[in-house]
Design a protein around this motif. Structure first.
Motif, PDB file in Angstrom:
ATOM      1  N   ALA A 168      -6.946 -10.038  -2.032  1.00 53.52           N
ATOM      2  CA  ALA A 168      -6.790  -8.765  -1.333  1.00 53.52           C
ATOM      3  C   ALA A 168      -5.684  -8.019  -2.061  1.00 53.52           C
ATOM      4  CB  ALA A 168      -6.400  -9.024   0.112  1.00 53.52           C
ATOM      5  N   ALA A 169      -5.940  -6.776  -2.426  1.00 51.98           N
ATOM      6  CA  ALA A 169      -4.946  -6.036  -3.204  1.00 51.98           C
ATOM      7  C   ALA A 169      -4.778  -4.635  -2.647  1.00 51.98           C
ATOM      8  CB  ALA A 169      -5.382  -5.964  -4.668  1.00 51.98           C
ATOM      9  N   GLY A 170      -3.637  -4.045  -2.968  1.00 51.53           N
ATOM     10  CA  GLY A 170      -3.416  -2.645  -2.639  1.00 51.53           C
ATOM     11  C   GLY A 170      -3.978  -1.787  -3.760  1.00 51.53           C
ATOM     12  N   TYR A 189       5.630  -5.759   1.290  1.00 51.07           N
ATOM     13  CA  TYR A 189       4.790  -4.855   0.515  1.00 51.07           C
ATOM     14  C   TYR A 189       5.710  -4.004  -0.343  1.00 51.07           C
ATOM     15  CZ  TYR A 189       0.826  -6.278   3.398  1.00 51.07           C
ATOM     16  OH  TYR A 189      -0.147  -7.008   4.004  1.00 51.07           O
ATOM     17  N   GLU A 190       5.131  -3.350  -1.324  1.00 50.94           N
ATOM     18  CA  GLU A 190       5.916  -2.585  -2.284  1.00 50.94           C
ATOM     19  C   GLU A 190       6.463  -1.315  -1.614  1.00 50.94           C
ATOM     20  OE1 GLU A 190       2.607  -3.403  -2.606  1.00 50.94           O
ATOM     21  OE2 GLU A 190       3.226  -5.332  -3.433  1.00 50.94           O
ATOM     22  N   VAL A 198      -2.320  -3.700  -6.909  1.00 49.89           N
ATOM     23  CA  VAL A 198      -1.109  -4.521  -6.762  1.00 49.89           C
ATOM     24  C   VAL A 198      -1.376  -5.621  -5.745  1.00 49.89           C
ATOM     25  CG1 VAL A 198      -0.088  -2.956  -5.021  1.00 49.89           C
ATOM     26  CG2 VAL A 198       1.396  -4.498  -6.339  1.00 49.89           C
ATOM     27  N   THR A 218      -7.849  -3.771   0.007  1.00 51.81           N
ATOM     28  CA  THR A 218      -7.806  -3.857   1.471  1.00 51.81           C
ATOM     29  C   THR A 218      -7.021  -2.700   2.079  1.00 51.81           C
ATOM     30  OG1 THR A 218      -5.957  -5.361   1.190  1.00 51.81           O
ATOM     31  CG2 THR A 218      -8.111  -6.341   1.611  1.00 51.81           C
ATOM     32  N   ASN A 219      -6.223  -2.042   1.250  1.00 46.26           N
ATOM     33  CA  ASN A 219      -5.423  -0.907   1.723  1.00 46.26           C
ATOM     34  C   ASN A 219      -5.011  -0.102   0.509  1.00 46.26           C
ATOM     35  OD1 ASN A 219      -3.592  -3.446   1.293  1.00 46.26           O
ATOM     36  ND2 ASN A 219      -2.254  -1.681   0.995  1.00 46.26           N
TER      37      ASN A 219
HETATM   38  N1  CYT Z   1      -1.632  -4.727  -0.440  1.00 49.32           N
HETATM   39  C1  CYT Z   1      -1.834  -6.031  -0.660  1.00 49.32           C
HETATM   40  N2  CYT Z   1       0.263  -4.788  -1.753  1.00 49.32           N
HETATM   41  C2  CYT Z   1      -0.570  -4.092  -0.990  1.00 49.32           C
HETATM   42  O1  CYT Z   1      -0.398  -2.891  -0.770  1.00 49.32           O
HETATM   43  N3  CYT Z   1      -2.891  -6.645  -0.123  1.00 49.32           N
HETATM   44  C3  CYT Z   1      -0.976  -6.725  -1.446  1.00 49.32           C
HETATM   45  C4  CYT Z   1       0.073  -6.080  -1.982  1.00 49.32           C
END
Ligand code: CYT
Length: 278
Positions: free
Chosen positions: A116-118, A195-196, A212, A237-238
């Motif tokens: 899952a990543a941003g 989170y960042e 990210v 995911t976001n």
């Molecule tokens: N989302 C996530 N950063 C994010 O914004 N799933 C990991 C890291």
């Protein structure tokens, strides 16, 4: 830190798994946050909780079941990690990636890592699937630090082709065939667990990152050290901090994972036999 005892520990853990399960997997899948249900697709599954496997790191992240499931899937012998251990849980990078060592010892030659990543790339939206083309390691360390063990691989592993081009092309061709929208992108790994910040996301964007996350990179480094081939697929995911005007919460991350589950499953079903045969 790669410890001198890691090779023996991986052998021992693999022997333990072998004693619980008759199947020898050739391909492994690691399921990220909210994506763990895929393990239910395996026929004749042997389910082993991470906590029972000697030397395995324990995953405490919410949304991770923490099982190794080995079984048959469309004619393949598959090992599925339902969740993974992270650096932010207090593991070293080498511990977090230790399951790769064990899977390799079991006979795995190819891994599909999901996460899952941003989303940083503004073209992406929630639920987008991204084939990882390369990464930027911003975690501040490597699982290979320490004396090298030549039984695993070389002191200075090449990372030019870390993300197998052939596998990526297979995944993209199958996504196209199934009418699943996808992107190709660069994954920046941060150690988390916060989170960042929006400023960090701006920095990563300028560096060329499209995504990210807080995982995957230690596993890729360890897999490539052993010349295991890697396909990595991120689920956005976001949108990353500062890009959507809203705060990020883990519930949203898990919810998106559940929403794309069926699409992800269809893609894995199509891709796994092709990469096992290539
Ligand atoms: N989302 C996530 N950063 C994010 O914004 N799933 C990991 C890291």
């Amino acid at each position: 830190m790669l410890k001198p005892e890691a090779f023996l520990q991986a052998e021992y853990a693999a022997r333990f798994i072998g004693s619980k399960c008759p199947v020898r997997p050739n391909v492994a899948v690691v399921l990220g946050s909210g994506l763990g249900d895929f393990a239910n697709e395996l026929a004749q599954p042997s389910t082993i909780p991470f906590g029972e496997i000697p030397h395995f790191p324990v995953s405490t992240a919410i949304g991770h079941a923490g099982n190794l499931v080995i079984g048959n899937f469309v004619g393949l012998s598959l090992a599925v990690m339902q969740g993974r251990a992270h650096f932010y849980e207090g593991n070293t990078f080498a511990q977090a990636a230790f399951p790769m060592r064990v899977l390799h010892q079991l006979g795995v030659k190819a891994v599909v890592l999901t996460n899952a990543a941003g989303g940083i790339n503004p073209q992406y939206g929630r639920g987008a699937l991204v084939m990882v083309r390369d990464h930027i390691n911003m975690m501040g360390g490597s699982p290979l630090i320490g004396p090298n063990d030549d039984r695993f691989g070389p002191r200075f592993p090449d990372m030019t082709y870390a993300y197998d081009r052939e596998y990526r092309k297979i995944a993209e061709a199958e996504a196209k065939r199934l009418d699943i929208p996808y992107y190709e992108g660069i994954y920046a790994a941060m150690h988390g667990p916060s989170y960042e910040t929006p400023a960090e996301i701006q920095m990563l964007a300028r560096m060329g990152a499209d995504l990210v996350g807080m995982s995957t990179v230690p596993e890729v480094i360890v897999a490539r050290h052993m010349d295991v081939r890697v396909l990595a697929i991120s689920c956005v995911t976001n949108m990353a901090a500062g890009l959507s005007g809203e705060a990020i919460n883990h519930e949203e991350v898990l919810e998106t994972g559940r929403r794309v589950k069926d699409t992800f499953l269809a893609l894995l079903r199509a891709v796994l036999p092709k990469i096992a045969a290539s």
